[in-house]
Write a protein that holds these residues in place. Structure first.
Motif, PDB file in Angstrom:
ATOM      1  N   THR A 188       0.842  -1.197   0.000  1.00  0.00           N
ATOM      2  CA  THR A 188       0.000   0.000   0.000  1.00  0.00           C
ATOM      3  C   THR A 188       0.883   1.255   0.000  1.00  0.00           C
ATOM      4  N   GLU A 189       1.928   1.219   0.813  1.00  0.00           N
ATOM      5  CA  GLU A 189       2.834   2.375   0.869  1.00  0.00           C
ATOM      6  C   GLU A 189       3.471   2.618  -0.513  1.00  0.00           C
ATOM      7  N   ALA A 190       3.941   1.518  -1.104  1.00  0.00           N
ATOM      8  CA  ALA A 190       4.594   1.657  -2.413  1.00  0.00           C
ATOM      9  C   ALA A 190       3.602   2.158  -3.457  1.00  0.00           C
ATOM     10  N   SER A 191       2.383   1.620  -3.430  1.00  0.00           N
ATOM     11  CA  SER A 191       1.370   2.036  -4.414  1.00  0.00           C
ATOM     12  C   SER A 191       1.052   3.514  -4.272  1.00  0.00           C
ATOM     13  N   SER A 192       0.979   3.976  -3.012  1.00  0.00           N
ATOM     14  CA  SER A 192       0.628   5.383  -2.814  1.00  0.00           C
ATOM     15  C   SER A 192       1.744   6.312  -3.294  1.00  0.00           C
ATOM     16  N   ARG A 193       2.964   5.832  -3.277  1.00  0.00           N
ATOM     17  CA  ARG A 193       4.090   6.682  -3.695  1.00  0.00           C
ATOM     18  C   ARG A 193       4.363   6.600  -5.196  1.00  0.00           C
ATOM     19  N   ALA A 194       3.953   5.508  -5.817  1.00  0.00           N
ATOM     20  CA  ALA A 194       4.313   5.291  -7.225  1.00  0.00           C
ATOM     21  C   ALA A 194       3.495   6.208  -8.133  1.00  0.00           C
ATOM     22  N   ASP A 195       4.194   6.876  -9.016  1.00  0.00           N
ATOM     23  CA  ASP A 195       3.545   7.786  -9.961  1.00  0.00           C
ATOM     24  C   ASP A 195       3.196   6.988 -11.223  1.00  0.00           C
ATOM     25  N   ALA A 196       1.881   6.776 -11.415  1.00  0.00           N
ATOM     26  CA  ALA A 196       1.446   5.902 -12.513  1.00  0.00           C
ATOM     27  C   ALA A 196       1.865   6.433 -13.879  1.00  0.00           C
ATOM     28  N   LYS A 197       1.990   7.742 -14.000  1.00  0.00           N
ATOM     29  CA  LYS A 197       2.343   8.309 -15.303  1.00  0.00           C
ATOM     30  C   LYS A 197       3.819   8.065 -15.625  1.00  0.00           C
ATOM     31  N   ARG A 198       4.646   8.199 -14.600  1.00  0.00           N
ATOM     32  CA  ARG A 198       6.091   8.033 -14.827  1.00  0.00           C
ATOM     33  C   ARG A 198       6.519   6.574 -14.858  1.00  0.00           C
ATOM     34  N   TRP A 199       5.927   5.782 -13.951  1.00  0.00           N
ATOM     35  CA  TRP A 199       6.394   4.390 -13.811  1.00  0.00           C
ATOM     36  C   TRP A 199       5.233   3.407 -13.925  1.00  0.00           C
ATOM     37  N   PRO A 200       4.625   3.336 -15.072  1.00  0.00           N
ATOM     38  CA  PRO A 200       3.484   2.419 -15.213  1.00  0.00           C
ATOM     39  C   PRO A 200       3.854   0.963 -14.945  1.00  0.00           C
ATOM     40  N   ALA A 201       5.057   0.572 -15.350  1.00  0.00           N
ATOM     41  CA  ALA A 201       5.454  -0.832 -15.148  1.00  0.00           C
ATOM     42  C   ALA A 201       5.512  -1.144 -13.661  1.00  0.00           C
ATOM     43  N   LEU A 202       6.045  -0.225 -12.892  1.00  0.00           N
ATOM     44  CA  LEU A 202       6.147  -0.415 -11.452  1.00  0.00           C
ATOM     45  C   LEU A 202       4.754  -0.460 -10.825  1.00  0.00           C
ATOM     46  N   CYS A 203       3.885   0.447 -11.268  1.00  0.00           N
ATOM     47  CA  CYS A 203       2.522   0.484 -10.713  1.00  0.00           C
ATOM     48  C   CYS A 203       1.780  -0.813 -11.024  1.00  0.00           C
ATOM     49  N   ALA A 204       1.908  -1.267 -12.258  1.00  0.00           N
ATOM     50  CA  ALA A 204       1.229  -2.506 -12.638  1.00  0.00           C
ATOM     51  C   ALA A 204       1.783  -3.680 -11.822  1.00  0.00           C
ATOM     52  N   HIS A 205       3.087  -3.682 -11.647  1.00  0.00           N
ATOM     53  CA  HIS A 205       3.732  -4.744 -10.863  1.00  0.00           C
ATOM     54  C   HIS A 205       3.162  -4.752  -9.442  1.00  0.00           C
ATOM     55  N   LEU A 206       3.028  -3.568  -8.863  1.00  0.00           N
ATOM     56  CA  LEU A 206       2.500  -3.468  -7.496  1.00  0.00           C
ATOM     57  C   LEU A 206       1.055  -3.958  -7.436  1.00  0.00           C
ATOM     58  N   GLN A 207       0.269  -3.599  -8.437  1.00  0.00           N
ATOM     59  CA  GLN A 207      -1.121  -4.069  -8.474  1.00  0.00           C
ATOM     60  C   GLN A 207      -1.152  -5.600  -8.554  1.00  0.00           C
ATOM     61  N   GLY A 208      -0.266  -6.141  -9.363  1.00  0.00           N
ATOM     62  CA  GLY A 208      -0.185  -7.595  -9.495  1.00  0.00           C
ATOM     63  C   GLY A 208       0.178  -8.258  -8.170  1.00  0.00           C
ATOM     64  N   LEU A 209       1.091  -7.629  -7.449  1.00  0.00           N
ATOM     65  CA  LEU A 209       1.508  -8.191  -6.154  1.00  0.00           C
ATOM     66  C   LEU A 209       0.367  -8.144  -5.150  1.00  0.00           C
ATOM     67  N   LEU A 210      -0.372  -7.045  -5.172  1.00  0.00           N
ATOM     68  CA  LEU A 210      -1.530  -6.951  -4.265  1.00  0.00           C
ATOM     69  C   LEU A 210      -2.551  -8.035  -4.622  1.00  0.00           C
ATOM     70  N   GLY A 211      -2.728  -8.243  -5.938  1.00  0.00           N
ATOM     71  CA  GLY A 211      -3.651  -9.289  -6.380  1.00  0.00           C
ATOM     72  C   GLY A 211      -3.215 -10.652  -5.866  1.00  0.00           C
ATOM     73  N   GLU A 212      -1.935 -10.921  -5.989  1.00  0.00           N
ATOM     74  CA  GLU A 212      -1.399 -12.219  -5.568  1.00  0.00           C
ATOM     75  C   GLU A 212      -1.573 -12.421  -4.066  1.00  0.00           C
ATOM     76  N   SER A 213      -1.317 -11.332  -3.325  1.00  0.00           N
ATOM     77  CA  SER A 213      -1.446 -11.397  -1.867  1.00  0.00           C
ATOM     78  C   SER A 213      -2.882 -11.738  -1.461  1.00  0.00           C
ATOM     79  N   HIS A 214      -3.849 -11.088  -2.102  1.00  0.00           N
ATOM     80  CA  HIS A 214      -5.261 -11.359  -1.773  1.00  0.00           C
ATOM     81  C   HIS A 214      -5.665 -12.757  -2.228  1.00  0.00           C
ATOM     82  N   ARG A 215      -5.206 -13.151  -3.400  1.00  0.00           N
ATOM     83  CA  ARG A 215      -5.544 -14.495  -3.907  1.00  0.00           C
ATOM     84  C   ARG A 215      -5.043 -15.579  -2.943  1.00  0.00           C
ATOM     85  N   ASP A 216      -3.820 -15.405  -2.456  1.00  0.00           N
ATOM     86  CA  ASP A 216      -3.252 -16.399  -1.547  1.00  0.00           C
ATOM     87  C   ASP A 216      -4.079 -16.550  -0.268  1.00  0.00           C
TER      88      ASP A 216
END
Lengths: 497, 102
Positions: free
Chosen positions: A370-398
């Protein structure tokens, strides 16, 4: 000389016998070589071209005399010395100095460049420091060459400006637009990877084909290497890892011809480490990382050292060594370089979160994501933002929270699509499909798998394609979850992508 | 021997000439002296290339220093200060610290 001391001694012994008391030719006399070099200098100053690139022994003496003349002129006439030094640099560079046991050619090139830079008020160490700091913006120091524009201005990072600059460069072929375009390549690698790869390839091709050298001394090679690095980053973001490694090889080739190969080759070694991590060559990453980190620390390459440390920790995590990865990542996060290296720091936090999640410390992991997602600038680092979303998804799925997992996976896939990172989008859609099936939404799952199929096929992931089709058939037939098969597909894709 | 001349002798002569400011004749003598020392003293365990470079550099520095001393003395006292034992004394001083780079 280096093959056998005993052979050398007997050879020298014979040499001394034969030459005893006789005259041995020693090439052009000093004074004659100096006079020739001075005439060459005058010729260059009056607009003349270099006369010859032959490397008989007399010419070598003239080159030595020329470099000596340049060094002596540097103090008296700094303005003309850069021109002469650059002309001499190119002439020496183009000579075929075969069997150069004592590295004479490299020594002369280094002296030329040092004399030229000194005339502009820089030492070789200044140049190395500047290149050490290369990150997003200006690829070279505008002060070193009057041709270059100062590319320190910020770019829009959307890729529109890159497109505009590159088109202008194509129209007028000017170095100012080229300089700005290269600087812009780095600012939108994540947000416009396809564009960056396209233009970096075009510029690289131009630099290799161009008869006209760009910049002074080794700047042409430096620029060629920098552009290849941008292409490598872009290819990696697009999931084209083999291509990315190919670009790193091109960068290595260009950087090895510069006057600052040590730091530049180390930077490319760090970049290679990240690509190997993406390719899941974990053994290679773990074997190389300690030496690379140590050398980066010695040369004060902070950003690259951080990158290599994160890659090493991520390799430990991916190979299931969570207990080893945890303290390393905790230390990286504790040292926090958010101001200087925001994207890398967020990557470190995300990786740390993954490790904690794997160790079933879900609450702490969620807090980090959550901390990383709030700091990540989606416009500048879309790959990082998407990666973080994927990790959150994985965490909830588990933890069986399928609804939340689906939301995060969907967000990740959409960000990847928008950034043109279709391989990663396809991979995420498979994960999304799995979550949808587990959530008893087989029709939606089928839609996701079908939408990922064209990319899986285009990227030549045939086995995955066949497996996905089989899963789809099964899913349609039974309209129920095929957990094991999907898990197998997921693991298979994870390894391939 | 032709290879030795082109690949070793001439580059070392150029090194002594252009890096240490010697005349071609002095540079030739320095390299010949380095070869002589190599025949006698070159240790098989050492890197011969680095050893030769080191010895040529030391011999050249000593010779240049000696020449500079002669110039000073000649300027002060006139002619007659030529030292015919230059090569031997230079060789002797080199053997004290040769091959440090190994």
């Amino acid at each position: 000389v280096s093959e056998g001391t005993i052979d050398l001694r007997s050879l020298l012994s014979r040499w001394l016998e034969i030459t005893a008391g006789g005259e041995i030719p020693t090439g052009l006399a000093r004074q004659e070589a100096v006079q020739h070099a001075q005439r060459l200098c005058q010729g260059i100053l009056h607009g003349g071209a270099w006369e010859s690139s032959s490397t008989d022994d007399d010419s070598k003496d003239v080159l030595y005399a020329l470099v000596e003349t340049i060094e002596q002129t540097a103090a008296r006439d700094p303005t003309s010395v850069v021109r002469i030094a650059d002309a001499a640099y190119r002439a020496i560079e183009s000579t075929d100095w075969s069997a150069d046991i004592f590295a004479e050619k490299a020594g002369l090139l280094s002296r030329c460049a040092r004399a030229g830079w000194k005339a502009r008020g820089h030492s070789l160490e200044d140049v190395a420091e500047f290149r050490k700091a290369r990150n997003a913006l200006s690829p070279f120091d505008a002060r070193l060459s009057s041709e270059w524009t100062d590319s320190q201005s910020a770019f829009d990072e959307t890729g529109e400006e890159l497109e505009e600059l590159c088109r202008r460069w194509e129209l007028d072929g000017g170095n100012r637009n080229l300089s700005a375009a290269v600087a812009c390549l780095f600012s939108c690698t994540q947000s416009s990877a396809p564009r960056v790869l396209f233009w970096a390839s075009r510029i690289h091709e131009h630099l290799l084909a161009s008869g006209r050298r760009i910049g002074v001394f080794d700047e042409h090679d430096y620029l060629t290497g920098v552009v290849a690095c941008a292409a490598s980053d872009a290819a990696r973001y697009l999931g084209e890892f083999e291509a990315s490694l190919g670009w790193i090889a091109r960068a290595t080739d260009a950087f090895s011809r510069t006057q600052t190969p040590g730091i530049l080759l180390l930077k490319t070694a760090c970049q290679r480490l990240v690509v190997e991590l993406s390719e899941k060559r974990l053994h290679d990453v773990l074997a190389q990382a300690p030496a690379i980190i140590r050398r980066c620390d010695e040369l004060a390459l902070k950003r690259d050292a951080l990158k290599a440390r994160i890659a090493e920790a991520a390799a430990l995590k991916d190979s299931g060594q969570y207990r080893e990865a945890e303290p390393r990542l905790a230390e990286i996060v504790r040292q926090g370089e958010f101001t200087a290296q925001p994207a890398l720091s967020l990557m470190a936090i995300a990786t740390y979160g993954e490790v904690l999640s794997a160790l079933c410390k879900y609450t702490e992991a969620d807090a980090l994501f959550t901390e990383a997602s709030s700091r990540a600038d989606a416009k500048r680092w879309p790959a990082l933002c998407a990666h973080l979303q994927g990790l959150l998804g994985e965490s909830h799925r588990d933890r069986g929270r399928m609804e939340r997992a689906i939301g995060h996976y969907r967000a990740a896939a959409e960000i990847y699509e928008r950034a043109g990172m279709h391989s990663f989008a396809a991979y995420t859609r498979i994960l999304l499909a799995e979550a949808l099936l587990l959530h008893s939404c087989p029709a939606d799952a089928e839609r996701e798998i079908l939408s990922a199929m064209p990319v899986i096929e285009a990227k030549n992931l045939r086995q995955e394609g066949i497996a996905a089709l089989a899963l789809l058939r099964e899913s349609r037939r039974r309209r129920q979850t095929v957990r094991d098969a999907l898990k197998k597909l997921q693991e298979h894709l994870r390894r391939r992508i | 021997l032709d290879e030795l001349y082109r690949r070793v002798f001439l580059p070392l002569v150029r090194r002594a000439t252009w890096n240490h400011g010697l005349s071609k004749e002095d540079a030739r003598d320095v390299v010949q002296e380095a070869f002589l020392l190599a025949v006698v003293k070159l240790d098989p365990g050492r890197n011969p290339k680095a050893w030769l470079v080191h010895v040529v550099d030391n011999l050249s520095i000593n010779l240049a220093r000696k020449a500079s001393r002669h110039h000073r003395l000649e300027a002060r006292w006139g002619l007659g200060w030529r030292d015919s034992s230059c090569s031997q004394s230079t060789a002797a001083s080199v053997t004290d610290d040769e091959g440090e780079d190994g």
